[in-house]
Design a protein around this motif. Structure first.
Motif, mmCIF file in Angstrom:
data_model
loop_
_atom_site.group_PDB
_atom_site.id
_atom_site.type_symbol
_atom_site.label_atom_id
_atom_site.label_comp_id
_atom_site.label_asym_id
_atom_site.label_seq_id
_atom_site.Cartn_x
_atom_site.Cartn_y
_atom_site.Cartn_z
ATOM 1 N N VAL A 267 0.850 -1.191 0.000
ATOM 2 C CA VAL A 267 0.000 0.000 0.000
ATOM 3 C C VAL A 267 0.887 1.242 0.000
ATOM 4 O O VAL A 267 2.088 1.171 0.255
ATOM 5 N N ARG A 313 -2.403 -8.094 5.429
ATOM 6 C CA ARG A 313 -3.514 -7.999 4.490
ATOM 7 C C ARG A 313 -4.843 -7.887 5.234
ATOM 8 O O ARG A 313 -5.059 -8.515 6.247
ATOM 9 N N ALA A 317 -8.630 0.847 5.615
ATOM 10 C CA ALA A 317 -7.942 2.091 5.291
ATOM 11 C C ALA A 317 -7.908 3.058 6.468
ATOM 12 O O ALA A 317 -7.009 3.891 6.557
ATOM 13 N N LEU A 335 -5.213 0.460 -1.837
ATOM 14 C CA LEU A 335 -5.561 -0.864 -1.325
ATOM 15 C C LEU A 335 -5.862 -1.821 -2.468
ATOM 16 O O LEU A 335 -6.499 -1.443 -3.448
#
Length: 357
Positions: A267, A313, A317, A335
């Protein structure tokens, strides 16, 4: 616009040691890369050549990408994995004029050369270090007639293709917004003058790294670690072909694709601009617990201080993160898409009663 100041070297402790970090105006160079045209000297990258009638089938059997039938002029990415499917090497590969060109990170040139030579055995393949340099070209103006004339081509190559240059080397296009000149090292200064005389602005690797982070493109050894598998950093597809024969590490690639989910995700993070910059490898924390590691850290002309990071994972956000005691925010646009169960996972869930056909 070719105005530039004295060359400022890249940090000695970083992966670009020996390269130019910027020419006195790093944010102006980034702006030019986004709106005009810049050239970045990345000649510290290592370039190898493969020759011989069996080079494509031989390399196909060693690596993750489908390269046994690459046509002349094709450009792709490729990986070498260890036996557990973890990434050891990543490179850009160009097939042109009966030669396979590989360029990779400066620190990986010698190890990759040694590994490939060790694997030749009786195949008709020769692997050599090449005296070639990479100049990267960024910006929307490269299709302008004056710049095409400077490059010596009638038009830009299509994405994932390369064209030979009249005086040696080639011009390639891996992604839609980036070109590379791969040329003999003896010609670097002549090309530099040729491009800057045409109005191209010199830029350092800081501008290139900011461009790369904005595009969410990982860099081997910076945004990856010794545990990284291709699924975590978006290399399935660009560098890994899922329908090809056996290669080292394939079992892990297939298992994660069909049955599991990668443990981490790449990310982009927005960092606190009021404190000292954290460093590559620093832990990313959530609630005081480590949930990932920091990769490339760079100041972006529009986004401010940003970084790539490998995180656990599935983190939302809005997870409150800290790096080196300062807040960090996940860029929601970076993402990965929601996990979609592969065929093997769906079959297991149906057997367990967790899904219905």
């Amino acid at each position: 616009m070719t105005t530039s100041g004295p060359a400022v070297p890249a940090p000695d402790t970083g992966p670009d040691a020996g390269a130019v970090w910027h020419y006195g105006d790093p944010l102006g160079e980034q702006r030019a890369a986004a709106e005009d045209a810049v050239v970045v000297d990345r000649s510290h990258r290592a370039v190898l050549t493969l020759t011989g009638a069996e080079r494509k089938t031989w390399l196909h059997n060693l690596t993750t990408q489908h390269v046994s039938e690459l046509p002349d002029g094709a450009v792709t990415e490729n990986l070498s994995l260890d036996g557990q499917g973890r990434v050891e090497d990543h490179w850009v590969q160009t097939e042109l004029g009966d030669i396979t060109y590989i360029d990779t990170e400066p620190s990986r040139g010698e190890p990759l050369l040694g590994y490939l030579r060790k694997m030749v055995f009786w195949s008709d393949v020769a692997v050599e270090a090449a005296d070639l340099a990479v100049l990267s070209l960024l910006g929307p103006r490269w299709g302008d007639r004056e710049l095409l004339d400077a490059l010596g081509v009638d038009s830009l190559p299509a994405k994932q293709t390369a064209v030979a240059l009249a005086d040696g080397g080639f011009l390639r296009r891996l992604t839609a917004d980036e070109l590379d000149l791969v040329i003999p090292r003896a010609q670097v200064q002549a090309w530099w003058r040729r491009l800057t005389d045409a109005g191209v602005r010199p830029a350092g690797v800081w501008a290139y790294e900011a461009h790369r982070v904005a595009a969410l493109r990982p860099r081997l050894g910076v945004d990856t670690d010794e545990r990284t598998i291709p699924h975590e950093v978006g290399w399935i597809g660009p560098a890994v072909h899922l329908d090809k024969g056996c290669y080292r590490g394939q079992e892990t690639v297939a298992r994660v694709h069909n049955l599991g989910k990668p443990p981490r995700m790449l990310v982009r993070l927005h960092l606190d601009g009021s404190s000292d910059r954290p460093a590559t490898g620093d832990p990313v924390l959530a609630g005081g617990r480590a949930v990932g590691r920091l990769g490339t850290v760079v100041d972006h002309v529009d986004e401010g201080p940003v970084a790539l990071a490998l995180l656990k994972r599935g983190l939302p956000a809005d997870t409150e993160l800290t790096v080196d005691g300062s807040p960090a925010v996940i860029d929601a646009d970076s993402l990965p898409p929601p996990d979609v169960a592969g065929a093997g996972r769906r079959a297991v869930e149906q057997l367990r009663g967790g899904a219905r056909p």
